[in-house]
Design a protein around this motif. Structure first.
Motif, mmCIF file in Angstrom:
data_model
loop_
_atom_site.group_PDB
_atom_site.id
_atom_site.type_symbol
_atom_site.label_atom_id
_atom_site.label_comp_id
_atom_site.label_asym_id
_atom_site.label_seq_id
_atom_site.Cartn_x
_atom_site.Cartn_y
_atom_site.Cartn_z
ATOM 1 N N TYR A 280 0.869 -1.178 0.000
ATOM 2 C CA TYR A 280 0.000 0.000 0.000
ATOM 3 C C TYR A 280 0.903 1.225 0.000
ATOM 4 C CZ TYR A 280 -4.100 2.906 1.187
ATOM 5 O OH TYR A 280 -5.123 3.829 1.168
ATOM 6 N N ALA A 281 0.375 2.352 -0.481
ATOM 7 C CA ALA A 281 1.172 3.582 -0.524
ATOM 8 C C ALA A 281 0.245 4.781 -0.482
ATOM 9 C CB ALA A 281 2.003 3.618 -1.810
ATOM 10 N N ASP A 282 0.799 5.942 -0.114
ATOM 11 C CA ASP A 282 0.026 7.182 -0.174
ATOM 12 C C ASP A 282 -0.007 7.656 -1.619
ATOM 13 O OD1 ASP A 282 -0.447 7.422 2.634
ATOM 14 O OD2 ASP A 282 1.637 8.042 2.891
ATOM 15 N N GLY A 283 -1.129 8.247 -1.971
ATOM 16 C CA GLY A 283 -1.226 8.828 -3.310
ATOM 17 C C GLY A 283 -1.385 7.816 -4.420
ATOM 18 N N LEU A 284 -2.041 6.677 -4.147
ATOM 19 C CA LEU A 284 -2.335 5.733 -5.238
ATOM 20 C C LEU A 284 -3.295 6.408 -6.217
ATOM 21 C CD1 LEU A 284 -2.843 2.278 -3.427
ATOM 22 C CD2 LEU A 284 -0.864 3.059 -4.731
ATOM 23 N N ASN A 285 -4.178 7.238 -5.643
ATOM 24 C CA ASN A 285 -5.079 8.077 -6.435
ATOM 25 C C ASN A 285 -5.942 7.310 -7.428
ATOM 26 O OD1 ASN A 285 -6.222 10.548 -6.903
ATOM 27 N ND2 ASN A 285 -4.740 11.143 -8.471
ATOM 28 N N VAL A 368 9.725 8.505 0.797
ATOM 29 C CA VAL A 368 9.265 9.446 1.828
ATOM 30 C C VAL A 368 9.358 10.871 1.280
ATOM 31 C CG1 VAL A 368 9.648 10.381 4.133
ATOM 32 C CG2 VAL A 368 9.945 7.925 3.728
ATOM 33 N N ASP A 369 8.203 11.552 1.292
ATOM 34 C CA ASP A 369 8.108 12.922 0.805
ATOM 35 C C ASP A 369 7.257 13.682 1.814
ATOM 36 O OD1 ASP A 369 7.742 15.276 -0.506
ATOM 37 O OD2 ASP A 369 6.840 14.443 -2.319
ATOM 38 N N GLY A 370 7.893 14.501 2.658
ATOM 39 C CA GLY A 370 7.154 15.179 3.723
ATOM 40 C C GLY A 370 6.607 14.159 4.708
ATOM 41 N N LYS A 371 5.267 14.188 4.886
ATOM 42 C CA LYS A 371 4.637 13.268 5.847
ATOM 43 C C LYS A 371 4.000 12.074 5.132
ATOM 44 C CE LYS A 371 5.436 15.754 9.565
ATOM 45 N NZ LYS A 371 4.480 16.619 10.244
ATOM 46 N N GLU A 372 4.420 11.807 3.894
ATOM 47 C CA GLU A 372 3.785 10.733 3.133
ATOM 48 C C GLU A 372 4.796 9.735 2.563
ATOM 49 O OE1 GLU A 372 -0.375 12.092 1.317
ATOM 50 O OE2 GLU A 372 1.316 12.940 0.221
ATOM 51 N N ASN A 373 4.320 8.493 2.413
ATOM 52 C CA ASN A 373 5.077 7.451 1.696
ATOM 53 C C ASN A 373 4.491 7.407 0.291
ATOM 54 O OD1 ASN A 373 6.882 6.024 3.747
ATOM 55 N ND2 ASN A 373 4.923 6.049 4.823
ATOM 56 N N LYS A 374 5.014 8.266 -0.570
ATOM 57 C CA LYS A 374 4.443 8.448 -1.902
ATOM 58 C C LYS A 374 4.813 7.293 -2.829
ATOM 59 C CE LYS A 374 2.479 12.703 -2.235
ATOM 60 N NZ LYS A 374 3.269 13.930 -2.403
ATOM 61 N N MET A 375 3.842 6.844 -3.606
ATOM 62 C CA MET A 375 4.105 5.771 -4.562
ATOM 63 C C MET A 375 5.058 6.268 -5.655
ATOM 64 S SD MET A 375 1.516 3.892 -7.133
ATOM 65 C CE MET A 375 2.161 3.388 -8.703
ATOM 66 N N VAL A 376 6.112 5.492 -5.924
ATOM 67 C CA VAL A 376 7.045 5.798 -7.010
ATOM 68 C C VAL A 376 6.673 4.935 -8.220
ATOM 69 C CG1 VAL A 376 9.467 5.738 -7.749
ATOM 70 C CG2 VAL A 376 8.905 6.344 -5.386
ATOM 71 N N SER A 377 6.524 3.633 -7.959
ATOM 72 C CA SER A 377 6.212 2.686 -9.035
ATOM 73 C C SER A 377 5.761 1.365 -8.413
ATOM 74 C CB SER A 377 7.466 2.431 -9.888
ATOM 75 O OG SER A 377 8.487 1.859 -9.081
#
Length: 392
Positions: A280-285, A368-377
């Motif tokens: 799971y990741a933040d920003g799957l959107n 890690v970007d700020g307070k999120e674990n942003k999806m890269v790929s």
């Protein structure tokens, strides 16, 4: 004039009452008893609450019923204590006569639950504990996992570190306990299969957080990468100490998502830019994830995390099985077959379950970007746990 009813009237009334009860019970199947055996105190309290919230959110979305049956909850605080686990799970099975057990976070407790479920035939849904053995040697037709095996995110990080990041030599570090061992071994397998070499495996006694001597050893060895498995307070301390020693400037630190999930506030700047792998990741959107996140935030005034997703998906799996048997959970073979056939429409992205009943799922590379674990790929698409030792 006597108002005493005749025997015939009493008999007729009794027959009428029985008929009413029969009709009512026919129209209204008995409630399904779900035992929630989760940590409601101690280190993992927030995780237990998130799992319960996610589970209940899915039940509410289905109008409070699964497979046509209303749900009755019986809650037990497992205290993340393996010594109390057998007693706790047996109370649910034997005293409370639950139909289904949902739990837990701690792998040691989950192993005792799996043993009891295997012996009694009670349906068990594991919404977190990653112990490889749950869907390995302990696997059974009535045991399902909605989360991950410790091997999955670790193996994926090994592949990423060797193939994408082009690292050749790595050192692993973890607490010396089952989850840590399984995680670093999964990383080693993925890393070495992809051409890297793990030159040293360092451990600290659980739950010790004195890392200084080992950080000195890492600095002297100068590996290309470090893979760490810690969670919660231990993850916060390790990431901060790693940065304080200046190692984050020269040797990239990798880990499974637990290293940075729920810990970013406390880690602050020391975690920025770190890469981790998780299902799971933040920003799957995606529309599915966005609607889940909105509904969860509205219901609980909290942002959901991976634990909430796993609880939600445990309820989804239960619903799939119950729909197939029209609420009759005693039809174990049909219940199990329905879940095995299903594609589960999860906020994490859709997944299926393997023959050993572990999710076959995409593992994300996150930064890690700020307070999120942003999806890269997507680090590895549709990764299945090898289920070593499962005889099913």
């Amino acid at each position: 004039m006597s108002h005493t009813p005749t025997r015939r009237t009493v008999t007729a009334l009794a027959a009428f009452a029985l008929a009413c009860i029969a009709t009512a019970s026919h129209a209204q199947p008995a409630k399904l008893k779900v035992g929630l055996m989760l940590p409601y105190s101690g280190t993992y309290t927030a995780l237990g609450v998130a799992i319960e919230n996610g589970f209940k959110l899915r039940v509410e979305e289905q109008g409070g019923k699964l497979g046509g049956r209303e749900i009755e909850y019986v809650k037990v605080d497992d205290e993340s204590d393996p010594a109390k686990a057998t007693d706790n799970v047996n109370k649910l099975i034997k005293r409370d006569n639950v139909d289904v057990i949902v739990g837990t976070v701690h792998s040691g407790v989950a192993m005792a639950m799996a043993k009891a479920a295997k012996e009694s035939g009670t349906v068990l849904l594991v919404p977190n504990a990653g112990a490889d053995a749950v869907t390995g040697p302990m696997c059974a037709p009535n045991i399902f996992r909605s989360s991950f095996s410790n091997w999955q995110p670790a193996y994926a990080m090994g592949e990423v570190a060797a193939k994408q990041e082009k690292k050749k030599k790595a050192i692993t570090i973890t607490w010396k306990y089952a989850a840590g061992d399984e995680s670093v071994n999964g990383f080693k397998e993925g890393f070495e299969k992809s051409g890297g070499q793990v030159v040293k495996q360092l451990t600290v006694p659980f739950p010790n957080v004195e890392f200084q001597a080992l950080l000195t050893e890492i600095a002297a060895a100068k590996p290309d990468a470090v893979y760490a498995f810690f969670a919660g307070g231990g993850a916060v301390k390790f990431v901060k100490d790693y940065a304080a020693a200046g190692l984050n400037k020269t040797i990239p630190l990798y880990g499974p998502g637990f290293l940075t999930d729920g810990t970013l506030d406390a880690q602050g700047d020391t975690a920025q830019g770190m890469l981790t792998t998780l299902h799971y990741a933040d920003g799957l959107n995606t529309p599915r994830d966005n609607s889940f996140r909105t509904a969860y935030a509205k219901s609980f005034k909290l942002q959901p995390d991976v634990y909430a997703v796993q609880g939600y998906d445990a309820a989804q799996m239960l619903a799939i099985g119950l729909d197939a048997v029209k609420g009759d959970i005693s039809k174990k073979a049909e219940f199990s077959a329905a879940i095995e056939r299903a594609k589960i429409d999860s906020p994490r992205g859709s997944f299926s379950v393997s023959k050993s009943h572990n999710p076959v799922q995409d593992i994300y590379l996150r930064k890690v970007d700020g307070k999120e674990n942003k999806m890269v790929s997507i680090a590895v698409k549709g990764l299945a746990d090898p289920a070593r030792g499962c005889r099913m």
